[in-house]
Design a protein around this motif. Structure first.
Motif, short mmCIF file in Angstrom:
data_model
loop_
_atom_site.label_atom_id
_atom_site.label_comp_id
_atom_site.label_asym_id
_atom_site.label_seq_id
_atom_site.Cartn_x
_atom_site.Cartn_y
_atom_site.Cartn_z
N ALA A 136 5.93 -34.51 3.19
CA ALA A 136 5.46 -33.26 3.78
C ALA A 136 4.05 -33.45 4.35
CB ALA A 136 5.47 -32.15 2.72
N GLY A 137 3.21 -34.19 3.61
CA GLY A 137 1.87 -34.47 4.10
C GLY A 137 1.89 -35.28 5.38
N LEU A 138 2.83 -36.24 5.47
CA LEU A 138 2.95 -37.05 6.68
C LEU A 138 3.30 -36.17 7.88
CD1 LEU A 138 3.14 -39.78 8.13
CD2 LEU A 138 5.49 -39.95 7.34
N THR A 262 -11.04 -39.42 -1.94
CA THR A 262 -11.60 -38.19 -1.38
C THR A 262 -12.57 -38.47 -0.24
OG1 THR A 262 -13.35 -38.16 -3.08
CG2 THR A 262 -11.34 -36.89 -3.52
N TYR A 263 -13.05 -39.72 -0.11
CA TYR A 263 -13.94 -40.01 1.02
C TYR A 263 -13.24 -39.79 2.35
CZ TYR A 263 -11.93 -44.47 2.59
OH TYR A 263 -11.11 -45.42 3.12
N ALA A 264 -11.91 -39.93 2.37
CA ALA A 264 -11.15 -39.72 3.61
C ALA A 264 -11.16 -38.27 4.04
CB ALA A 264 -9.70 -40.19 3.43
N PHE A 265 -11.44 -37.34 3.10
CA PHE A 265 -11.53 -35.93 3.44
C PHE A 265 -12.95 -35.56 3.89
CE2 PHE A 265 -8.75 -35.69 -0.58
CZ PHE A 265 -7.69 -36.29 0.07
N VAL A 266 -13.95 -36.19 3.27
CA VAL A 266 -15.34 -35.78 3.49
C VAL A 266 -15.96 -36.45 4.71
CG1 VAL A 266 -17.62 -35.62 2.42
CG2 VAL A 266 -15.57 -35.38 1.01
N ASN A 267 -15.67 -37.74 4.93
CA ASN A 267 -16.29 -38.46 6.05
C ASN A 267 -16.10 -37.76 7.40
OD1 ASN A 267 -15.93 -41.97 4.95
ND2 ASN A 267 -17.33 -40.34 4.33
N VAL A 293 -5.66 -29.03 9.93
CA VAL A 293 -4.25 -29.32 9.62
C VAL A 293 -4.08 -30.78 9.23
CG1 VAL A 293 -1.93 -29.44 10.60
CG2 VAL A 293 -3.38 -27.47 11.09
N ALA A 294 -4.72 -31.69 9.97
CA ALA A 294 -4.60 -33.11 9.66
C ALA A 294 -5.16 -33.43 8.27
CB ALA A 294 -5.31 -33.94 10.72
N VAL A 299 -4.53 -34.68 2.32
CA VAL A 299 -4.60 -34.23 0.93
C VAL A 299 -3.21 -34.26 0.30
CG1 VAL A 299 -5.09 -32.26 -0.56
CG2 VAL A 299 -6.67 -32.83 1.28
N LEU A 300 -2.21 -33.77 1.01
CA LEU A 300 -0.84 -33.76 0.47
C LEU A 300 -0.33 -35.17 0.23
CD1 LEU A 300 0.82 -30.95 2.62
CD2 LEU A 300 0.16 -30.82 0.21
N ILE A 301 -0.63 -36.09 1.15
CA ILE A 301 -0.21 -37.48 0.96
C ILE A 301 -0.85 -38.08 -0.28
CG2 ILE A 301 -0.41 -39.81 1.93
CD1 ILE A 301 -0.05 -38.56 4.69
#
Length: 306
Positions: A136-138, A262-267, A293-294, A299-301
């Motif tokens: 679903a995340g993909l 989580t660095y992939a969300f913050v960067n 959205v991305a 996060v879901l992945i």
């Protein structure tokens, strides 16, 4: 900089933990803007090669001086392969792509690395079907990419074709980074900083060769670089390659993979804010919607990993 997913072996000091997390959040998020500054008046591949040759030599020299054994020929070859994939191809494509699209958008596309890792590990490397939550995340992540790069909504100084070139370069760079990441545990690499040093040296040499072929430079063109480019390169060597990577390596040994990811969300958030504040970058409302959205997809992945 390879992704390491070793489990935490002890409970780290919270102040040290958050200090290293903030370092990775802020320093790696800022590298997109400083790569833009470093290459806006200088050929991108050339400046990238000089950056990694300097940083790699420092790391390799430090590792040897502090007693790390000399790597074997196999370890040099393995680390060199990873260095070419991660630094020559992935970061080289990023640096060239930043000539066409805003640094914040490039950071968001870079933050979608888990999408590439999940897909490649499913169809090739691991042959493991992702969980339903990860799938679903993909799907959500791909929708976010479409909203982010939809040609008639792209904002910036170049035309639509130029921005599609930039997106294509960074997408290909992410593909190379994902392959390098998945190959890392399958190759014989030296331990610690000396592995990073070899990756940067080999990646830097390969990038310099490409630069000398494709760009109007000589090995001494760094002497003609403007102060802004030199200052940005020094920042990237110290804070991006040495301090930032050291913080990431410490987290890889002492923090859980979920926290590390989580660095992939913050960067991307840091990069988009810095690009808007200091580089005059403009984003449409649809681009911001696509970014959100991305990131939800990423996060879901991460939550759905088995």
């Amino acid at each position: 900089m390879q992704v390491i997913t070793s489990p935490a072996t002890s409970t780290p000091n919270r102040a040290t933990l958050w200090g290293n997390l903030i370092s990775v959040y802020i320093l790696w998020g800022s590298t997109y803007l400083f790569i833009h500054f470093m290459t806006e008046q200088m050929p991108p591949l050339y400046m990238v090669s000089i950056r990694y040759l300097i940083a790699g030599s420092i790391l390799y020299g430090y590792a040897r001086l502090t007693g790390t054994p000399s790597p074997t020929r196999l370890e040099w070859r393995s680390a060199g392969i990873i260095g070419v994939l991660l630094l020559t191809i992935a970061n080289g494509c990023l640096s060239v792509g930043l000539q066409y699209i805003p640094s914040g958008m490039a950071a968001l596309l870079g933050g979608l690395l888990p999408v590439y890792l999940l897909t490649l590990n499913w169809i090739s490397f691991g042959r493991k079907r992702p969980s339903n939550l990860a799938l679903a995340g993909l799907t959500v992540g791909l929708i976010g990419i479409y909203l982010l790069i939809k040609p008639d909504k792209l904002q910036g100084t170049g035309g639509i074709d130029a921005k599609l070139i930039g997106v294509g370069l960074i997408a290909f760079g992410n593909f190379a980074w994902a392959i390098g990441t998945l190959l890392t545990p399958r190759l014989t690499l030296p331990a610690g900083a000396i592995s990073s040093g070899i990756q940067m040296i080999v990646g830097g040499i390969a990038t310099l060769v490409l630069s000398l072929i494709l760009e109007p430079v000589t090995p001494w063109s760094i002497l003609d670089a403007p102060p802004k480019a030199i200052g940005s390169m020094i920042y990237l060597v110290i804070f991006g390659s040495i301090i930032g990577f050291s913080s990431y390596s410490w987290l890889a040994r002492n923090a859980s993979p979920q926290l590390l990811s989580t660095y992939a969300f913050v960067n991307p958030v840091v990069a988009m804010l810095l690009g808007t504040m200091f580089a005059g970058e403009v984003f449409s409302s649809q681009s911001f919607m696509g970014a959100i959205v991305a990131l939800v997809g990423v996060v879901l992945i991460t939550l759905g990993r088995k």
